[in-house]
Design a protein around this motif. Structure first.
Motif, short mmCIF file in Angstrom:
data_model
loop_
_atom_site.label_atom_id
_atom_site.label_comp_id
_atom_site.label_asym_id
_atom_site.label_seq_id
_atom_site.Cartn_x
_atom_site.Cartn_y
_atom_site.Cartn_z
N LYS A 70 -13.37 -13.21 60.75
CA LYS A 70 -12.80 -11.86 60.65
C LYS A 70 -13.47 -11.16 59.47
CE LYS A 70 -8.47 -12.70 62.89
NZ LYS A 70 -8.65 -12.00 64.13
N ARG A 95 -11.44 -10.10 56.35
CA ARG A 95 -11.11 -11.26 55.51
C ARG A 95 -12.31 -11.69 54.68
NH1 ARG A 95 -7.57 -15.12 59.50
NH2 ARG A 95 -5.77 -13.74 59.63
N GLY A 100 -10.13 -5.97 63.53
CA GLY A 100 -9.32 -7.10 63.96
C GLY A 100 -10.04 -8.07 64.87
N ASP A 101 -11.21 -7.68 65.35
CA ASP A 101 -11.94 -8.53 66.29
C ASP A 101 -12.60 -9.70 65.57
OD1 ASP A 101 -11.22 -6.79 68.24
OD2 ASP A 101 -13.17 -5.79 68.38
N ASN A 102 -12.68 -10.80 66.29
CA ASN A 102 -13.43 -11.95 65.77
C ASN A 102 -14.91 -11.75 66.06
OD1 ASN A 102 -11.17 -13.30 64.87
ND2 ASN A 102 -10.95 -14.54 66.71
#
Length: 172
Positions: free
Chosen positions: A29, A32, A83-85
């Motif tokens: 992410k 993060r 929010g996407d991986n």
């Protein structure tokens, strides 16, 4: 002789830098990863504060932790869905990353070993104050290894990155 508490605190900060650096490059992410980078930069500022370089610690927090990470987050929010991986790396990408990491380690080790006696060669740099460090970093004379030109080149590169991020964001 350093106090035991100071040594323990140094190892805690060093461990935090290692852990957050690894998390920054392995997290899937992207926001993060930027947050982990922020923590790594704060730990770097902690090392500066432990070495009694309060100015460098403050600059580390203000410029890098405050400015650059905010710029990264701004660019991330403009160009992607946070929010996407991210996709998992292929085996070829992992091998290329490992080769690049080993090459960087070799070049950095060589530079460290060949320039390790730099402060021993310059008598005024054996215990430098902030004025001496600043004049060497932003000086213009070629003989003393001053860094004004690379500093300006990095600022132009960052400006190009900002403009590129805006162009990519407008195309979406």
């Amino acid at each position: 002789m350093e106090s035991v508490g100071s040594i323990i605190m140094y190892f805690i900060i060093a461990l935090a830098m290692i852990v957050f650096s690894i998390l920054a490059v392995t997290s899937r992410k992207i926001l993060r990863s930027a947050t982990y980078l922020l923590f790594t930069l704060f730990a770097g500022a902690g090392v500066y504060f432990m070495l009694d370089y309060e100015f460098l610690g403050a600059v580390q927090i203000a410029v890098y932790a405050g400015g650059i990470v905010v710029l990264f987050v701004f660019a991330i929010l403009l160009t992607s869905k946070p929010g996407d991986n991210t996709d998992k790396l292929t085996s070829k990408s992992k091998c290329m990353g490992l080769v690049a990491a080993i090459a960087t380690l070799i070049v950095s080790g060589y530079a460290l070993l060949t320039r390790a006696n730099l402060f021993g060669q310059l008598p005024e740099m054996s215990n430098p104050d902030m004025h001496t460090i600043g004049s060497h970093l932003i000086g213009t004379t070629e003989a003393s290894g001053d860094y004004l030109l690379p500093f300006e080149a990095v600022s132009v590169l960052l400006l190009a990155c900002i403009i590129g991020g805006i162009v990519v964001a407008r195309k979406r």
